[in-house]
Every structure is written in C-alpha cells, then in structure tokens.
Design a protein around this motif. Structure first.
Motif, PDB file in Angstrom:
ATOM      1  N   LEU A  55      -2.593 -32.939   6.317  1.00 43.07           N
ATOM      2  CA  LEU A  55      -3.178 -32.274   5.161  1.00 43.07           C
ATOM      3  C   LEU A  55      -3.824 -33.320   4.256  1.00 43.07           C
ATOM      4  N   PRO A  56      -4.734 -32.912   3.358  1.00 44.42           N
ATOM      5  CA  PRO A  56      -5.359 -33.891   2.456  1.00 44.42           C
ATOM      6  C   PRO A  56      -4.335 -34.726   1.705  1.00 44.42           C
ATOM      7  N   GLU A  57      -4.744 -35.914   1.294  1.00 47.11           N
ATOM      8  CA  GLU A  57      -3.835 -36.904   0.713  1.00 47.11           C
ATOM      9  C   GLU A  57      -3.034 -36.367  -0.465  1.00 47.11           C
ATOM     10  N   TYR A  58      -3.666 -35.519  -1.299  1.00 50.51           N
ATOM     11  CA  TYR A  58      -2.955 -35.031  -2.484  1.00 50.51           C
ATOM     12  C   TYR A  58      -1.826 -34.070  -2.142  1.00 50.51           C
ATOM     13  N   CYS A  59      -1.736 -33.648  -0.884  1.00 52.58           N
ATOM     14  CA  CYS A  59      -0.685 -32.715  -0.484  1.00 52.58           C
ATOM     15  C   CYS A  59       0.602 -33.423  -0.062  1.00 52.58           C
TER      16      CYS A  59
ATOM     17  N   ARG B 188       4.528 -50.722  14.652  1.00 54.03           N
ATOM     18  CA  ARG B 188       3.431 -50.470  15.589  1.00 54.03           C
ATOM     19  C   ARG B 188       2.099 -51.028  15.101  1.00 54.03           C
ATOM     20  N   CYS B 189       1.779 -50.812  13.811  1.00 55.74           N
ATOM     21  CA  CYS B 189       0.466 -51.232  13.305  1.00 55.74           C
ATOM     22  C   CYS B 189       0.551 -52.139  12.086  1.00 55.74           C
ATOM     23  N   LYS B 190       1.786 -52.408  11.607  1.00 49.25           N
ATOM     24  CA  LYS B 190       2.029 -53.313  10.474  1.00 49.25           C
ATOM     25  C   LYS B 190       1.535 -52.763   9.134  1.00 49.25           C
ATOM     26  N   HIS B 191       1.324 -51.444   9.066  1.00 47.84           N
ATOM     27  CA  HIS B 191       0.941 -50.858   7.777  1.00 47.84           C
ATOM     28  C   HIS B 191       2.191 -50.676   6.918  1.00 47.84           C
ATOM     29  N   HIS B 192       1.985 -50.510   5.594  1.00 49.41           N
ATOM     30  CA  HIS B 192       3.128 -50.544   4.673  1.00 49.41           C
ATOM     31  C   HIS B 192       3.391 -49.223   3.956  1.00 49.41           C
ATOM     32  N   GLN B 193       2.596 -48.184   4.220  1.00 44.41           N
ATOM     33  CA  GLN B 193       2.783 -46.922   3.504  1.00 44.41           C
ATOM     34  C   GLN B 193       3.285 -45.830   4.448  1.00 44.41           C
ATOM     35  N   TRP B 194       4.185 -45.004   3.875  1.00 40.91           N
ATOM     36  CA  TRP B 194       4.841 -43.956   4.647  1.00 40.91           C
ATOM     37  C   TRP B 194       4.768 -42.627   3.902  1.00 40.91           C
ATOM     38  N   VAL B 195       4.850 -41.543   4.662  1.00 41.21           N
ATOM     39  CA  VAL B 195       4.990 -40.206   4.071  1.00 41.21           C
ATOM     40  C   VAL B 195       6.145 -39.519   4.784  1.00 41.21           C
ATOM     41  N   LYS B 196       6.755 -38.560   4.093  1.00 39.76           N
ATOM     42  CA  LYS B 196       7.811 -37.791   4.743  1.00 39.76           C
ATOM     43  C   LYS B 196       7.247 -37.060   5.948  1.00 39.76           C
ATOM     44  N   ALA B 197       7.907 -37.186   7.070  1.00 43.71           N
ATOM     45  CA  ALA B 197       7.467 -36.495   8.279  1.00 43.71           C
ATOM     46  C   ALA B 197       7.726 -35.006   8.141  1.00 43.71           C
TER      47      ALA B 197
END
Length: 230
Positions: free
Chosen positions: A176-180, A214-223
């Motif tokens: 969904l869009p980022e604000y969601c 896997r990609c070394k990124h630092h941001q997460w969202v609830k699955a």
C-alpha cells in the motif's frame, strides 16, 4: 518573416483545398495501419513486444509524414508498410524456429516474486522500480507480498500473479502507499517485520535495530497477514 502570421501558421504555402488532400491521406494511412494490425494479428498495444512496438513506431512515422506533407508521395509509403509487414512475418517465422532469436527479440519472462518475497537478484535486472511493481500488483487486488506465491513479469510488460490460498498466506511486505504503513529503524514491539526494499521478513524483538541481512537496508514495516478480499 512576420511573427504570428496566421496565414503562415495555419497553411504556410499550401492552398486551402490541400486540407481535403490531408483528410484523404489520413484516411489512407489509417487503412494501412488497420490492415497491418489485421495481418499481424495484434489486438492492442498491451499485447505487443518491444519488437512489435518498434515496427508500429516506424509505421507511425511514415504514416504521419504522408498524412500532412504535400511533398511526400503515397506509393512509397505503401511499399514501406508492405515491407514491414513481410519483415514482421519473417521475424515471427524465424523466432518460431529459434529460441535464441526469440529471446533476443522478445525477451524472457522474469520471476519477480517467489514464495511471498521479491526475487531480489532477478528483479534488479528489470527496468522497473518496485513502486511500478506495487502499482501493478495493487491492480490485481494484492495488499501485501505474503499473498503472492509467484509473480512473473511477462515480455509484454504485464504481470501474471499466482496466489496462496487464504490458509497459507504468510506475513509479507505491505505494498500500500507509504502513508498507509509506518516505517521503523528501531522496531517498537515484538513481531514480524518486512524490509521495505527487498521484502525480507524477519521476526524481531522490541527495540531491535538491524540491517536487513539480504540487502543491508535499515528500514522496516510491520509485516501484514491480511487475506485477499475477492
């Protein structure tokens, strides 16, 4: 030369009755394009490969020139159309007999989602961003990647999607869009979290602040674990 000369802007040096010839030339090129599409069996641009789009663009250039330039003869344009139609038929025949040539001209379908996560290495080779993929998936009614067992980018740019049944849906990255969905560098509570870049899902403890393995990124969202609404 006079600026904003309406006579020059509207007709330049051609007579007014040339507009009737323009109308006839436009009808002529419309019929040629229609016949070409009937000969090649195409029904719409979304069904076209890169090779076919290239031919249509070439036809469009020829059709546009003969439609409104008074010094462009009509018979050579007809020859252009017939030559390209024969070239198309020849290319289709050759591709039907050579898998290597078909892959060169048409490209190969590419798997972009496997078992609820991006096929990361394969996706990086495609000339689309994850945001374009997300848009296409949302149009298929997908809310998060955990609903998708397999997604394939076809050679015509469309995406074929195969879903998990509801009882097998797994935690996945929300598309969904980022604000969601709120993003975290340090997760606020225990649970499953998805990397926003590559969709890797990990079970993390409250306060964890890690890079995606896997990609070394630092941001997460609830699955998300939502099932599809059909």
């Amino acid at each position: 030369m006079k600026s904003f000369d309406l006579q020059r802007m509207a007709l330049d040096k051609v007579p007014l009755d040339f507009l009737w010839e323009v109308a006839f030339r436009s009808l002529y090129t419309f019929v040629l394009v229609f016949l070409f599409l009937k000969i090649t069996g195409r029904r719409g641009v979304r069904q076209m490969s890169l090779f076919e789009v290239l031919i249509i663009l070439t036809l469009g250039s020829a059709a546009g020139d003969v439609a409104f330039y008074d010094d462009v003869p009509m018979l050579p344009v007809f020859v252009v159309f017939m030559t390209l139609a024969c070239l198309y038929r020849l290319a289709m025949w050759l591709m039907s007999h050579s898998e290597k040539l078909e892959n060169l001209m048409e490209g190969k379908p590419a798997v972009i989602i496997e078992e609820g996560e991006f096929a990361w290495e394969k996706m990086k080779a495609q000339n689309m961003t994850e945001f374009e993929f997300f848009m296409e998936l949302r149009l298929h009614g997908v809310e998060h990647l955990g609903q998708v067992r397999l997604a394939i980018l076809e050679t015509n740019g469309q995406i074929s999607v195969y879903y998990f049944p509801d009882d097998l849906v797994r935690p996945g990255l929300s598309i969904l869009p980022e604000y969601c969905s709120e993003r975290f560098e340090r997760v606020p509570e225990d649970g499953d979290y998805a990397c926003i870049r590559c969709s890797e899902v990990l079970t993390l403890n409250a306060g964890a602040k890690i890079l995606c393995p896997r990609c070394k990124h630092h941001q997460w969202v609830k699955a998300s674990t939502a099932t599809r609404v059909t």
